[in-house]
Design a protein around this motif. Structure first.
Motif, PDB file in Angstrom:
ATOM      1  N   ARG A 131      -3.389  -4.373  -6.232  1.00 17.06           N
ATOM      2  CA  ARG A 131      -4.053  -3.055  -6.283  1.00 17.06           C
ATOM      3  C   ARG A 131      -5.396  -3.097  -5.564  1.00 17.06           C
ATOM      4  O   ARG A 131      -5.751  -2.157  -4.857  1.00 17.06           O
ATOM      5  CB  ARG A 131      -4.233  -2.618  -7.724  1.00 17.06           C
ATOM      6  N   ALA A 132      -6.139  -4.179  -5.743  1.00 17.80           N
ATOM      7  CA  ALA A 132      -7.431  -4.306  -5.063  1.00 17.80           C
ATOM      8  C   ALA A 132      -7.227  -4.370  -3.550  1.00 17.80           C
ATOM      9  O   ALA A 132      -7.992  -3.766  -2.787  1.00 17.80           O
ATOM     10  CB  ALA A 132      -8.161  -5.553  -5.552  1.00 17.80           C
ATOM     11  N   ARG A 182      -4.738  -2.992  -1.865  1.00 19.72           N
ATOM     12  CA  ARG A 182      -4.353  -1.640  -1.436  1.00 19.72           C
ATOM     13  C   ARG A 182      -5.586  -0.737  -1.332  1.00 19.72           C
ATOM     14  O   ARG A 182      -5.738   0.020  -0.369  1.00 19.72           O
ATOM     15  CB  ARG A 182      -3.339  -1.055  -2.419  1.00 19.72           C
ATOM     16  N   ARG A 183      -6.466  -0.834  -2.328  1.00 17.38           N
ATOM     17  CA  ARG A 183      -7.708  -0.035  -2.284  1.00 17.38           C
ATOM     18  C   ARG A 183      -8.565  -0.428  -1.082  1.00 17.38           C
ATOM     19  O   ARG A 183      -9.130   0.432  -0.404  1.00 17.38           O
ATOM     20  CB  ARG A 183      -8.504  -0.215  -3.567  1.00 17.38           C
ATOM     21  N   ALA A 184      -8.663  -1.720  -0.811  1.00 13.24           N
ATOM     22  CA  ALA A 184      -9.473  -2.191   0.314  1.00 13.24           C
ATOM     23  C   ALA A 184      -8.888  -1.714   1.644  1.00 13.24           C
ATOM     24  O   ALA A 184      -9.627  -1.309   2.548  1.00 13.24           O
ATOM     25  CB  ALA A 184      -9.571  -3.713   0.298  1.00 13.24           C
ATOM     26  N   ARG A 232      -7.028   1.029   2.113  1.00 12.67           N
ATOM     27  CA  ARG A 232      -7.277   2.477   2.215  1.00 12.67           C
ATOM     28  C   ARG A 232      -8.722   2.760   2.594  1.00 12.67           C
ATOM     29  O   ARG A 232      -9.008   3.632   3.406  1.00 12.67           O
ATOM     30  CB  ARG A 232      -6.946   3.161   0.889  1.00 12.67           C
ATOM     31  N   ARG A 233      -9.619   2.005   1.996  1.00 13.06           N
ATOM     32  CA  ARG A 233     -11.043   2.200   2.289  1.00 13.06           C
ATOM     33  C   ARG A 233     -11.353   1.833   3.740  1.00 13.06           C
ATOM     34  O   ARG A 233     -12.118   2.528   4.414  1.00 13.06           O
ATOM     35  CB  ARG A 233     -11.873   1.361   1.325  1.00 13.06           C
ATOM     36  N   TRP A 266     -10.123   4.659   5.892  1.00  8.27           N
ATOM     37  CA  TRP A 266     -11.029   5.795   5.782  1.00  8.27           C
ATOM     38  C   TRP A 266     -12.279   5.582   6.636  1.00  8.27           C
ATOM     39  O   TRP A 266     -12.714   6.452   7.364  1.00  8.27           O
ATOM     40  CB  TRP A 266     -11.406   6.028   4.322  1.00  8.27           C
TER      41      TRP A 266
END
Length: 117
Positions: A41-42, A44-46, A48-49, A52
């Motif tokens: 999950r971390a 995936r967040r990284a 996406r960030r 962005w």
């Protein structure tokens, strides 16, 4: 990947274990699965960030080009053709290279370019 491999090793050891070692194995395996999920999950967040921030950097680069009036390096903004009956549409440079629409950049709403026309 390291967490996943550690889970596989523990699974193999757990299948070989019997008796009281089995409960310990189950607890450790649950912990490894939870750790793997948290790491995934971390990641995936990284990602996406990073995506962005990459898009944001591209917008900022275009804004600098607009401010410098570097028309040849800016993409043309697609727009409907101006009304040929309009008395001064061609005179105002609303569309095309070095135009108001290119200076403003892509409009956010789907009706934005039509509104400028």
């Amino acid at each position: 990947m390291l967490v996943f491999l550690a889970g596989l090793v523990l699974a193999g050891l757990g299948l070989a274990a019997a008796g009281p070692g089995l409960a310990l194995f189950a607890a450790v395996l649950v912990g490894v699965v939870a750790l793997f999920t948290a790491v995934a999950r971390a990641q995936r967040r990284a990602e996406r960030r990073a995506e962005w921030h990459g898009a944001l950097a591209a917008v900022c680069r275009e804004a600098v080009l607009r401010r410098q009036r570097a028309w040849e390096r800016l993409p043309l903004t697609p727009a409907p053709p101006p009304d040929p009956a309009h008395p001064y549409a061609a005179d105002l440079d609303v569309f095309g290279r070095a135009s108001l629409l290119q200076l403003l950049g892509p409009v956010g709403a789907s009706t934005g370019a039509a509104t400028l026309a």
